[in-house]
Scaffold this motif. Structure first.
Motif, PDB file in Angstrom:
ATOM      1  N   GLN A 138      38.775  -6.554  29.815  1.00  0.00           N
ATOM      2  CA  GLN A 138      37.690  -5.703  30.302  1.00  0.00           C
ATOM      3  C   GLN A 138      38.241  -4.392  30.849  1.00  0.00           C
ATOM      4  O   GLN A 138      37.696  -3.314  30.579  1.00  0.00           O
ATOM      5  CB  GLN A 138      36.884  -6.436  31.368  1.00  0.00           C
ATOM      6  N   ASP A 139      39.322  -4.469  31.600  1.00  0.00           N
ATOM      7  CA  ASP A 139      39.952  -3.255  32.124  1.00  0.00           C
ATOM      8  C   ASP A 139      40.452  -2.373  30.985  1.00  0.00           C
ATOM      9  O   ASP A 139      40.305  -1.138  31.019  1.00  0.00           O
ATOM     10  CB  ASP A 139      41.126  -3.620  33.041  1.00  0.00           C
ATOM     11  N   LEU A 156      31.665 -11.334  31.874  1.00  0.00           N
ATOM     12  CA  LEU A 156      31.495  -9.982  31.336  1.00  0.00           C
ATOM     13  C   LEU A 156      30.621  -9.167  32.285  1.00  0.00           C
ATOM     14  O   LEU A 156      29.479  -9.509  32.556  1.00  0.00           O
ATOM     15  CB  LEU A 156      30.864 -10.035  29.946  1.00  0.00           C
ATOM     16  N   PHE A 160      29.151  -2.885  29.258  1.00  0.00           N
ATOM     17  CA  PHE A 160      29.678  -3.302  27.965  1.00  0.00           C
ATOM     18  C   PHE A 160      28.545  -3.602  26.985  1.00  0.00           C
ATOM     19  O   PHE A 160      27.503  -4.133  27.365  1.00  0.00           O
ATOM     20  CB  PHE A 160      30.555  -4.544  28.092  1.00  0.00           C
ATOM     21  N   TYR A 162      27.857  -5.746  23.350  1.00  0.00           N
ATOM     22  CA  TYR A 162      28.517  -6.888  22.714  1.00  0.00           C
ATOM     23  C   TYR A 162      27.670  -7.449  21.579  1.00  0.00           C
ATOM     24  O   TYR A 162      26.462  -7.235  21.498  1.00  0.00           O
ATOM     25  CB  TYR A 162      28.802  -7.990  23.733  1.00  0.00           C
TER      26      TYR A 162
END
Length: 305
Positions: A138-139, A156, A160, A162
């Motif tokens: 994620q980073d 999550l 984001f 997806y």
């Protein structure tokens, strides 16, 4: 009015932003460090915005404006590449770099076949892989080290976009001498294992998922070992150290240790783990990212609600 910065400056900035190191960026770009520093200073002056904070001890760090600018120019540079290829009559050929992240336990299962297919279809794309845990991925997506990631949806956060490619239910692994291993139906409930020692896949977000399964079943974990490696967990189960809950299932029941494990379906109504293609929200996907996603969806089989 024409803007007083150049495409070369933007390409230089993209590399400096990725590496946050002027020396390393100059080496990759094959230019002198002084020329690169001058180009970045000119870009900041043209934009009237500070893109970097310069530390003597820690080198460069992107400002918030610099981080956003790095995300915004991705699609622009992709369009510039497309324009160049179109002018050469090669508009259907994808070129350039694609940075793919993958959740470490997932990497051995589908990624080799996905990458083989993708590289056959798009030989002009240079693919680099970052294999990491969920939090690190994620980073990496947010700071530009990855363009897209094949990962679990566990933990999550916001920001984001997806696509779900597969939903994988949990199952139990036991040693071949376990009393449940010989059941014709190959099924078991978690409650039946209450009190038995377990071997845990101990990764950020994954451990919380498994802990929730125990809480749902009303079972207290009796953890004997914790490991970050998927195959290490399987190998310890194969040597009789305890049972394990996992999601991805291998075609072979033989482990690295030489022993065998027996997979059992869980009769509990536990939620599956979702395998996802994840990228930063609000950032226009490049053609390379879209082509990689298409390859994944084709090989996995798109999951539809």
């Amino acid at each position: 009015m024409a803007k007083p910065f150049t495409l070369t400056q933007l390409r230089y900035f993209a590399v400096v932003a990725e590496l946050e190191n002027m020396t390393a960026a100059a080496q990759r770009l094959m230019v002198t460090q002084s020329a690169l520093s001058a180009a970045m200073a000119q870009l900041e002056s043209s934009l009237a915005t500070q893109l970097f904070v310069r530390h003597k001890s820690r080198g460069l760090r992107l400002t918030q404006s610099g981080r956003q600018f790095a995300q915004d120019i991705k699609s622009f540079l992709e369009q510039a590449d497309s324009l160049y290829e179109s002018a050469r009559g090669l508009s259907t050929t994808l070129v350039g770099e694609l940075k793919v992240g993958v959740f470490a336990p997932l990497a051995p299962f589908r990624l080799p076949a996905i990458l083989q297919t993708f590289e056959t279809r798009h030989p002009g794309v240079e693919v680099s892989i970052l294999e990491a845990d969920l939090a690190t991925l994620q980073d990496a997506l947010m700071d530009g080290r990855c363009d897209v990631a094949l990962t679990y949806g566990l933990g999550l956060g916001k920001g984001f976009a997806y696509k779900v490619v597969e939903r994988v239910p949990p199952h139990i692994l036991v040693h071949e001498s376990h009393p449940a291993a010989g059941r014709p139906e190959r099924e078991i409930s978690l409650k039946e294992l209450d009190g038995e020692p377990s071997v845990v896949l101990d990764l950020p977000h994954s451990r919380e998922y498994y802990e929730q399964l125990y809480a749902t079943a009303g079972v207290v974990q009796n953890v004997r070992h914790r490991f970050a490696g998927y195959e290490t967990v399987r190998s310890f189960v194969a040597k009789g150290h305890g049972y394990a809950i996992l999601n991805q299932r291998l075609h072979s029941d033989v482990t690295y240790s030489g022993g065998k494990v027996v997979p059992l379906a869980l009769t509990d109504a536990f939620p599956p783990i979702e395998v996802m293609l994840v990228r930063p929200e609000g950032v226009q996907a490049t053609k390379r990212v879209l082509a990689f996603e298409e390859t994944c969806l084709t090989l996995y089989g798109a999951v539809r609600d």
